[in-house]
Design a protein around this motif. Structure first.
Motif, PDB file in Angstrom:
ATOM      1  N   GLN A 242      16.186 -19.217   0.694  1.00 17.65           N
ATOM      2  CA  GLN A 242      15.856 -19.438  -0.709  1.00 17.65           C
ATOM      3  C   GLN A 242      14.982 -18.298  -1.215  1.00 17.65           C
ATOM      4  N   TRP A 243      14.811 -18.258  -2.533  1.00 19.52           N
ATOM      5  CA  TRP A 243      13.911 -17.271  -3.122  1.00 19.52           C
ATOM      6  C   TRP A 243      12.482 -17.711  -2.851  1.00 19.52           C
ATOM      7  N   GLN A 244      11.678 -16.803  -2.380  1.00 22.99           N
ATOM      8  CA  GLN A 244      10.297 -17.098  -2.007  1.00 22.99           C
ATOM      9  C   GLN A 244       9.355 -16.185  -2.771  1.00 22.99           C
ATOM     10  N   GLN A 245       8.252 -16.759  -3.256  1.00 21.88           N
ATOM     11  CA  GLN A 245       7.252 -15.970  -3.971  1.00 21.88           C
ATOM     12  C   GLN A 245       6.140 -15.569  -3.010  1.00 21.88           C
ATOM     13  N   ILE A 246       5.897 -14.269  -2.933  1.00 18.07           N
ATOM     14  CA  ILE A 246       4.882 -13.731  -2.033  1.00 18.07           C
ATOM     15  C   ILE A 246       3.806 -13.031  -2.854  1.00 18.07           C
ATOM     16  N   PRO A 247       2.557 -13.459  -2.777  1.00 21.07           N
ATOM     17  CA  PRO A 247       1.486 -12.780  -3.518  1.00 21.07           C
ATOM     18  C   PRO A 247       1.031 -11.522  -2.788  1.00 21.07           C
ATOM     19  N   VAL A 248       0.890 -10.440  -3.537  1.00 24.43           N
ATOM     20  CA  VAL A 248       0.365  -9.185  -3.001  1.00 24.43           C
ATOM     21  C   VAL A 248      -0.955  -8.918  -3.713  1.00 24.43           C
ATOM     22  N   THR A 249      -2.035  -8.905  -2.953  1.00 19.88           N
ATOM     23  CA  THR A 249      -3.371  -8.799  -3.531  1.00 19.88           C
ATOM     24  C   THR A 249      -3.785  -7.344  -3.736  1.00 19.88           C
ATOM     25  N   GLN A 250      -4.913  -7.185  -4.431  1.00 20.74           N
ATOM     26  CA  GLN A 250      -5.482  -5.859  -4.613  1.00 20.74           C
ATOM     27  C   GLN A 250      -5.821  -5.233  -3.254  1.00 20.74           C
ATOM     28  N   HIS A 251      -6.343  -6.044  -2.350  1.00 21.67           N
ATOM     29  CA  HIS A 251      -6.678  -5.546  -1.015  1.00 21.67           C
ATOM     30  C   HIS A 251      -5.425  -5.129  -0.253  1.00 21.67           C
ATOM     31  N   ASP A 252      -4.334  -5.877  -0.426  1.00 22.72           N
ATOM     32  CA  ASP A 252      -3.069  -5.525   0.229  1.00 22.72           C
ATOM     33  C   ASP A 252      -2.602  -4.137  -0.196  1.00 22.72           C
ATOM     34  N   ILE A 253      -2.746  -3.848  -1.470  1.00 24.51           N
ATOM     35  CA  ILE A 253      -2.299  -2.550  -1.976  1.00 24.51           C
ATOM     36  C   ILE A 253      -3.116  -1.425  -1.355  1.00 24.51           C
ATOM     37  N   GLN A 254      -4.424  -1.621  -1.268  1.00 25.76           N
ATOM     38  CA  GLN A 254      -5.255  -0.596  -0.647  1.00 25.76           C
ATOM     39  C   GLN A 254      -4.903  -0.414   0.823  1.00 25.76           C
ATOM     40  N   THR A 255      -4.577  -1.522   1.492  1.00 28.52           N
ATOM     41  CA  THR A 255      -4.152  -1.437   2.893  1.00 28.52           C
ATOM     42  C   THR A 255      -2.881  -0.616   3.016  1.00 28.52           C
ATOM     43  N   ASN A 256      -1.941  -0.827   2.114  1.00 30.36           N
ATOM     44  CA  ASN A 256      -0.692  -0.069   2.139  1.00 30.36           C
ATOM     45  C   ASN A 256      -0.947   1.421   1.946  1.00 30.36           C
TER      46      ASN A 256
END
Length: 339
Positions: free
Chosen positions: A149-163
């Motif tokens: 199914q379609w799943q919603q995944i939250p990407v946080t501000q901290h996640d972006i910095q980690t990337n």
């Protein structure tokens, strides 16, 4: 005797009058030394330049007691301005999403990076529809297909910095702080969906960074794996691979090719490329490929490379019994957006 009595009485009156006068002088406010005269209706205290400040009760206070210069009190906590997030929806798409927004770096997920680029090349709106910015949480909500199914995944501000710290699929860690944010957001969401119990550092490097299949990335981003063609299985059937690719690109469908370790072409192997265009026909058709590194070996400033389709398909049988065939291209993956 009468004279003595009258003298004593006069002395007592004089004494009481003096006592009352002293009492009046003690109770009356004085003027000067920086203190203003008080009235019946108002008591006002001002601090002179050389006097220690006092409150209306006469107690010595700190120097900043002066209410005429005191800072305004803070309002309720909800009225204090919130700290602004580093990234918002304004950073996602400085321009229409394109394959050039991708810059695969040290995370070994070319299959995902190339697929994202191919979709952006074919249908930029499809990329935009995957990501929505949540102003309340300051997170980016990404919708991906998890196989069921379609799943919603939250990407946080901290996640972006980690990337960015792990040199992900965007240009943000390559001297372009205002580059499109969407590749970083999608890459993070893919990693979090496949490795939900891992921290993002591990999910990027030891998770999706260990390699994968383009059709799996296509499914996560579009809802289906699309059409996969394996040249080693169809090279002798005269399947018109050139026409299939040309038809897909004409109809705004994403196309990628993946190479194998035996590729003896000006291509990296094993690796996945974005198919940018095709000219000519049959085995002599020329594929224009875009490298998700945005560079090529020996040509670091040029992300584009051209290869002959016949050379990519190769020829001959493969397997344990013969093993004389060579097929530099392991597969062609063609998306089916909207299906």
């Amino acid at each position: 005797h009468q004279q003595v009595s009258e003298a004593i009485t006069a002395s007592l009156k004089t004494f009481r009058t003096q006592e009352e006068q002293n009492a009046d002088r003690l109770s009356a406010p004085t003027v000067g030394d920086g203190v203003a005269k008080a009235t019946d209706d108002q008591q006002q205290t001002k601090v002179g330049d050389t006097e220690k400040p006092k409150d209306p009760k006469g107690q010595i206070q700190a120097v900043d007691f002066d209410k005429n210069h005191a800072p305004a009190p803070l309002g309720p906590s909800h009225e204090i301005q919130k700290i602004l997030p580093r990234w918002t929806d304004q950073d996602l798409y400085p321009h229409k999403p394109s394959a050039a927004d991708i810059h695969q770096d040290t995370v070994g997920d070319c299959y995902l990076a190339a697929t994202m680029g191919a979709i952006a090349h074919a249908n930029p709106q499809w990329i935009k529809d995957r990501i929505h910015y949540n102003e309340q949480t300051t997170s980016f909500d990404v919708t991906l297909w998890n196989g069921h199914q379609w799943q919603q995944i939250p990407v946080t501000q901290h996640d972006i910095q980690t990337n960015i710290d792990h040199h992900g699929a965007s240009w943000l860690d390559n001297g372009k702080p205002h580059a499109p944010l969407w590749p970083s957001v999608l890459e993070n969401a893919y990693a979090k969906m496949h490795y939900p119990t891992d921290n993002l550092d591990h999910a990027l490097d030891a998770g999706i960074g260990r390699g994968g299949e383009a059709h799996d990335a296509m499914q996560a981003l579009t809802g289906n794996q699309g059409l996969t063609i394996h040249p080693e299985k169809v090279w002798f059937t005269r399947q018109e691979i050139d026409q299939t690719i040309a038809h897909a690109l004409t109809n705004n469908q994403p196309v990628t090719i993946s190479t194998q370790t035996d590729a003896s072409l000006p291509l990296v192997a094993p690796h996945t490329y974005i198919v940018d265009g095709i000219t000519g026909s049959r085995s002599d058709a020329q594929l224009t490929l875009r490298h998700p590194w945005e560079s090529n070996p020996g040509d670091p400033n040029n992300p584009m490379v051209t290869a002959r389709l016949g050379d990519l398909i190769g020829s001959g049988l493969t397997g344990k019994l013969d093993g004389f065939g060579t097929h530099p291209m392991s597969n062609v993956n063609i998306g089916e957006l909207g299906q």
